[in-house]
Structure formats: structure tokens, C-alpha cells
Enzyme design. Structure first.
Site, PDB file in Angstrom:
ATOM      1  N   HIS A 157      26.336  78.606   0.395  1.00 37.75           N
ATOM      2  CA  HIS A 157      26.487  78.655   1.858  1.00 37.75           C
ATOM      3  C   HIS A 157      26.957  77.328   2.441  1.00 37.75           C
ATOM      4  O   HIS A 157      26.890  77.119   3.657  1.00 37.75           O
ATOM      5  CB  HIS A 157      25.173  79.099   2.498  1.00 37.75           C
ATOM      6  N   LYS A 195      32.138  83.944  -0.348  1.00 36.37           N
ATOM      7  CA  LYS A 195      31.678  83.666   1.011  1.00 36.37           C
ATOM      8  C   LYS A 195      32.789  82.944   1.770  1.00 36.37           C
ATOM      9  O   LYS A 195      33.821  83.551   2.031  1.00 36.37           O
ATOM     10  CB  LYS A 195      30.338  82.954   0.955  1.00 36.37           C
ATOM     11  N   SER A 225      20.083  80.339   2.059  1.00 44.35           N
ATOM     12  CA  SER A 225      20.832  81.514   2.493  1.00 44.35           C
ATOM     13  C   SER A 225      20.182  82.270   3.634  1.00 44.35           C
ATOM     14  O   SER A 225      20.868  82.885   4.433  1.00 44.35           O
ATOM     15  CB  SER A 225      21.043  82.452   1.307  1.00 44.35           C
TER      16      SER A 225
END
Ligand SMILES: *Cc1c(COP(=O)(O)O)cnc(C)c1O
Length: 413
Positions: free
Chosen positions: A222, A253, A194
Site C-alpha cells: 500500500h 494496487k 492495509s
């Protein structure tokens, strides 16, 4: 009179002195490239909304429909009476997307990490962590009571040494008919890290955990939406999906909503529904959030998702070579710009804000002391012009190569 405020005041002053004090900035706009922060418009290079879905009309429509039909709140935990249709639809969609038997969702990725690790491990077990795994995994490991072993970031030799050590320290009972259960060994890593945006050597890690009979949890927070032909994540990209027992993800995300998920076998999911305390003892997420996440996953799977992903990677290809400071080996949407000192990083972030660019300084305890950095993130929602603007601003501070010469016509968006 309570001494609480006095004591806390001292601690806070100490944080100030060390350049580690944090405060919130109020944002008056949706998550998008142009943020309205404290009344000023800033070009946003800070969010993890990698595909620009957080403010996408299809996610908002889905949320609105769920809100109208199922209301604002879920009323109870999933096991009591809060297991609404949008949650089930989301889990089916996620399992289909990830290519796993099953999926279960949580109110956040943090809650998912906490739930799965504490459900699977207890005092007699071992959890082996990459030094740089996310705080949620570290906290979960501590809470589980399992023995924690940490290997230096991406260091396969040290990981193997730890696996050998746990192998040797297995109780005798394991192979016998003793009712004591086998010692569990779980390796946990992120696929794309991250803060540095670099990748774990997943192929080798999978080989190692198989050689020593350990289980593997990969946090794809991610990578989901960005890697692999179907954009499932790095495990798909490396053709390892079927060999990773536990895939952890966030819906907050690239998927544009909020919540967390665990994807894996049907048994694993059944087990978590029975044993994961952050699932059992927590009110189900709002139906609108679940519906938005479902729409996010569907969008990622669609040709529009493919195009967004391609756009993002084009931005990465433009920006990365312009940054002066050495970057991790694999390019990605997370572009760390190393600074070092906490105060200096704060100062540079402030100067960028004065230029209308928002890139957060990341400091201890999120990263190690003295390794403060700017953490720049790209989104498919950025235009080519936005990317040029950030390069220019960084160049003015000596952090990027000057690209004034580049013709803006090369970037039609
Ligand atoms: C953000 C993040 C999480 C937590 O997910 P949330 O949904 O934000 O709680 C877990 N792991 C990593 C690597 C993350 O970056």
C-alpha cells in the site's frame, strides 16, 4: 449421499447469523471511480487502484501489444518454458524502479509472500510478525514451519524483547564450525498497513533487526507508487531501501495490473528462482499482465505519475479532516471509518450504497471481531467533486463534518 452440502449449509447459516457472510457483487465496468455494480452506478471508494492506472490507456496498450505478440497464455512455469520476454522486462523495470539489484515476479503478492518466506525459513528458524500483517504473510509463516512470534501492532519494545529471546535461544553451533546452519530470524511488517492505513516505525525496526542480526521483510503493497521522491515506497521515503533485505510488493494496487514481486539482492532472487515453490510450481502470469505492470511502473516513474500522486495527496488532505472518527496518526490514501459492530457496519455500507456511494464494510476475519469499519480508499482518478460527494454522504450519516459551506469552485476538477 454426501453430507458435504448439509454440513457446509450449517456453517454458512452460522456466518449469516453472525453478520459475517460474504458474497460477490458483479461489476460491469472497468475499475474506475464510477462503477457499474449489479446494474447500479456507484461512486467507488473501495479499490486499491490508488493512481487510477487499472484502466489507463497506456497500460491497456501495453497489454494489447503483448497479447498480440506473445499470445494469451504463458504455457508453463517460468523454469519450464514460460519465461517470456515481458516477464524479464518487468523484472528489470522493477529493479530499476525500486533501486535494488534484482527483482522476481510472481502471479500475485500472496504467492510472493508464500514463496519467499517458505523458501527462506524452516523448522529451525524464527519469524517475528507484527500483529496486523497481511494474511498472506501469516499463511506463509505457518506453512514455513518456522517458530512464529507476534508482537502487538507497532510495539517496538515487544519486538526487541522477541529479538532478545531469539538471540538467547540460538544454538551453540552457530559460531563454531559445525555444519549446521545458523538459525535464521526474519522480521516481517507492512510499511503502510492495509486496513488502518497507518505506518510502521520502519527506521526503528531497521535499527533493531540490525542490532540483533535479524533480516527484515517489508510489505510495501500500500506504499509503492505513493511514498518517496521516486514513489518507490515508504522505505525510500525514510531512506532505508538499502537496509531492508526483502521488499515485497504487489503489481495489482497502485501499479494497476496484477502479480506480485520481491525486490532485493541478486543472490536473493537467484535463491527464490531455485527455492520458492509458488514460483516454481505455478504457470507464469499472462504476458499481457506482465506488460501492463511494466507500463504501470514506467508511468509511476514519469511526470504523469508524479502528477497523479500529487492529485491523490490533495484528495487525502481534503477528506481526512472531514472524517469524524479518530484516524491513525499518519494520513494516507486508506481512510478507515471505525464502526465497531459487524451488523452495524454492514447496515451503514448498505445505506451508503443507497446514496450511490460504494465503501465496503470490512469485518472479521479481515480485522478483529467488534472492530468492523468502513474502509474508504481514495484514488487519483477521483475528481474533487467525487470527494465532496463522499464527505456529504458520510456527513448525512453522522460520520463526517458537514462541509456544505465549502465552495465547489475550490475543486476545479
Ligand atoms: C493485497 C496485499 C497483498 C497481496 O497482494 P496480491 O497481489 O493482491 O495477492 C499482500 N500484502 C498486503 C499488505 C496486501 O494488501
Amino acid at each position: 449421499m454426501s453430507t458435504l452440502d448439509d454440513e457446509l449449509g450449517k456453517d454458512l447459516a452460522e456466518l449469516q447469523t453472525r453478520g459475517l457472510h460474504r458474497s460477490l457483487r458483479q461489476v460491469e465496468s472497468p475499475q474506475c471511480p464510477h462503477l457499474n455494480v449489479d446494474g447500479a452506478e456507484l461512486l467507488n471508494f473501495s479499490s486499491n487502484d490508488y493512481l487510477g492506472l487499472a484502466n489507463d490507456p497506456s497500460l491497456k496498450d501495453a497489454a494489447r501489444r503483448a497479447l498480440e505478440r506473445y499470445g494469451a497464455g504463458s504455457g508453463a512455469s517460468r523454469l519450464i518454458c514460460g519465461s517470456l520476454r515481458p516477464h524479464h522486462e518487468l523484472e528489470e523495470t522493477l529493479a530499476d524502479f525500486k533501486g535494488t539489484e534484482c527483482a522476481v515476479t510472481f502471479s500475485s503478492g500472496y504467492a510472493a509472500a508464500l514463496g519467499v518466506i517458505t523458501a527462506l525459513l524452516s523448522r529451525d528458524d524464527v519469524v517475528i510478525l507484527d500483529k496486523l500483517v497481511h494474511a498472506s504473510i501469516v499463511d506463509a509463516a505457518r506453512l514455513s514451519g518456522a517458530q512464529i512470534r507476534v508482537f502487538p501492532h507497532n510495539d517496538l519494545n515487544r519486538l526487541e524483547a522477541l529479538l532478545q529471546w531469539t538471540d538467547r535461544s540460538k544454538p551453540e553451533a552457530e559460531t563454531g564450525t559445525d555444519s549446521k546452519r545458523r538459525k535464521r530470524v526474519l522480521v516481517a511488517t507492512e510499511s503502510v498497513f492495509s486496513m488502518d492505513g497507518d505506518q510502521a516505525p520502519l527506521t526503528e525496526i531497521v535499527q533493531l533487526k540490525e542490532r540483533y542480526g535479524a533480516w527484515l521483510m517489508v510489505d510495501e503493497a500500500h506504499a509503492t507508487g505513493l511514498y518517496g521522491i521516486r514513489r518507490r515506497g515508504l522505505a525510500e521515503n525514510l531512506n532505508l531501501s538499502q537496509r531492508v533485505e526483502i521488499q515485497l510488493g504487489t503489481l495489482g494496487k497502485a501499479l494497476g495490473s496484477s502479480g506480485g514481486c520481491i525486490c532485493g539482492s541478486r543472490r536473493l532472487v537467484e535463491y527464490l528462482v531455485n527455492r520458492a515453490r509458488s514460483f516454481i510450481f505455478s504457470t507464469a502470469p499472462a504476458p499481457a499482465a506482465a506488460a501492463a505492470a511494466t507500463a504501470g511502473v514506467r508511468l509511476v516513474q514519469s511526470p504523469v505519475g508524479e502528477a497523479r500522486c500529487k492529485q491523490l495527496w490533495e484528495h487525502v488532505a481534503t477528506l481526512r479532516p472531514a472524517i469524524r472518527v479518530p484516524a491513525p496518526s499518519q494520513p494516507g490514501a486508506i481512510v478507515p471509518v471505525g464502526i465497531g459492530g459487524e451488523a452495524e457496519a454492514m447496515e451503514i455500507a448498505q445505506r451508503l450504497r443507497e446514496k450511490g456511494i460504494y465503501i465496503p464494510a470490512i469485518r472479521y476475519p479481515t480485522v478483529a471481531r467488534g472492530r468492523a469499519r468502513l474502509r474508504l480508499t481514495l484514488s487519483a482518478a477521483h475528481s474533487g467533486g467525487d470527494v465532496q460527494r463522499v464527505i456529504q454522504a458520510l456527513a448525512e450519516l453522522g460520520l463526517a463534518h458537514d462541509t456544505q459551506a465549502t465552495s465547489p469552485h475550490a475543486f476545479p476538477r
